[in-house]
Design a protein around this motif. Structure first.
Motif, PDB file in Angstrom:
ATOM      1  N   ARG A  44       0.908  -1.177  -0.065  1.00  0.00           N
ATOM      2  CA  ARG A  44      -0.107   0.232   0.078  1.00  0.00           C
ATOM      3  C   ARG A  44       0.964   1.164   0.067  1.00  0.00           C
TER       4      ARG A  44
ATOM      5  N   VAL B  67       6.076   1.602  -0.899  1.00  0.00           N
ATOM      6  CA  VAL B  67       5.163   0.945  -1.574  1.00  0.00           C
ATOM      7  C   VAL B  67       5.171  -0.490  -1.305  1.00  0.00           C
TER       8      VAL B  67
ATOM      9  N   LEU C 118      -0.511  -3.680  -4.746  1.00  0.00           N
ATOM     10  CA  LEU C 118      -0.808  -3.060  -6.108  1.00  0.00           C
ATOM     11  C   LEU C 118      -1.061  -4.030  -7.017  1.00  0.00           C
ATOM     12  N   LYS C 119      -1.495  -3.528  -8.242  1.00  0.00           N
ATOM     13  CA  LYS C 119      -2.032  -4.673  -9.332  1.00  0.00           C
ATOM     14  C   LYS C 119      -0.918  -4.353 -10.657  1.00  0.00           C
TER      15      LYS C 119
ATOM     16  N   ASP D  80      -1.953  -0.126 -15.393  1.00  0.00           N
ATOM     17  CA  ASP D  80      -2.135  -0.666 -13.901  1.00  0.00           C
ATOM     18  C   ASP D  80      -1.057   0.320 -13.285  1.00  0.00           C
ATOM     19  N   ASP D  81      -1.118  -0.165 -11.951  1.00  0.00           N
ATOM     20  CA  ASP D  81      -0.258   0.455 -11.052  1.00  0.00           C
ATOM     21  C   ASP D  81       1.161   0.664 -11.324  1.00  0.00           C
TER      22      ASP D  81
ATOM     23  N   ASN E 130       2.348   4.129 -12.419  1.00  0.00           N
ATOM     24  CA  ASN E 130       2.822   5.105 -11.225  1.00  0.00           C
ATOM     25  C   ASN E 130       4.278   5.028 -10.749  1.00  0.00           C
TER      26      ASN E 130
END
Length: 214
Positions: free
Chosen positions: A14, A62, A67-68, A88-89, A92
């Motif tokens: 997360r 992170v 995360l995906k 997807d993530d 980022n």
């Protein structure tokens, strides 16, 4: 590259935003690739982060399990466009890699290599490789001087070559994101000796965090 030595006879070498400074200071990305929260891998990463925060570094932490990140499909899109088509993530994280001055990567050791979460992330960095070596147009700032730290935690007692499959993979990962591989923290035998019982290693991990800022 420097290795931290533990008393076990093995090299110890997360999304959450930490720090509150708003002026231009260095940024760090701390990546935890363990499926278990608040265990050995994350505790070591957290101590490195503590060392960074002492120097007013802005840290983004992170946990990959939250995360995906779809595995690379070898579609070849990045070889033509210099970007990844998968939405997807990871998109980022691409930005985070580019903006960070320090990258910390932590992973448990499974079958003598990094976790599935970490390997999926690394494979998706094919985009950076393609932009640099196929298209000759790097999509990551190649002039930024980044530093990288790898934390690997093995549950089994130390054996020769225990981390030999991890290090080359991480080395290529750091190279793909134009990051100097500065430190290893490689720790074995955590199934029997939890990191909380190895305060010397936690203290040294925090020191490494502080050293990265110099």
């Amino acid at each position: 590259m420097k290795d931290l030595k533990s008393n076990e006879g093995v090299g110890v070498g997360r999304v959450k935003l930490l720090g509150c400074r708003s002026d231009r200071v260095k940024k760090a990305l701390a990546i935890v690739g363990s499926p278990r929260r608040n265990k050995n891998t994350e505790k070591i990463v957290d101590r490195i982060v503590e060392g960074l925060l002492e120097k007013d570094i802005i840290v983004k932490k992170v946990n990959l399990k939250d995360l995906k990140i779809t595995p690379c499909t070898a579609c070849g899109y990045c070889e033509n466009e210099g970007s990844c088509i998968i939405d997807d993530d990871m998109q980022n994280l691409y930005k985070d890699f580019d903006e960070s001055d320090i990258i910390i990567l932590g992973s448990p050791v499974y079958f003598n290599t990094v976790s599935t979460y970490v390997k999926a992330m690394i494979d998706r960095c094919q985009m950076f490789w393609s932009s640099k070596y196929v298209l000759n147009k790097s999509v990551i700032d190649a002039n930024k001087q980044r530093q990288g730290v790898f934390v690997a935690v093995g549950g089994a007692p130390y054996t020769k070559g225990q981390f030999d499959a991890c290090v080359p993979v991480v080395d290529l990962f750091f190279k793909s994101i134009n990051t100097k591989y500065s430190y290893n923290i490689l720790l074995s035998n955590t199934d029997k000796v939890d990191i909380t019982k190895r305060q010397d290693i936690l203290i040294e991990a925090q020191r490494i965090g502080s050293e990265l800022v110099k």
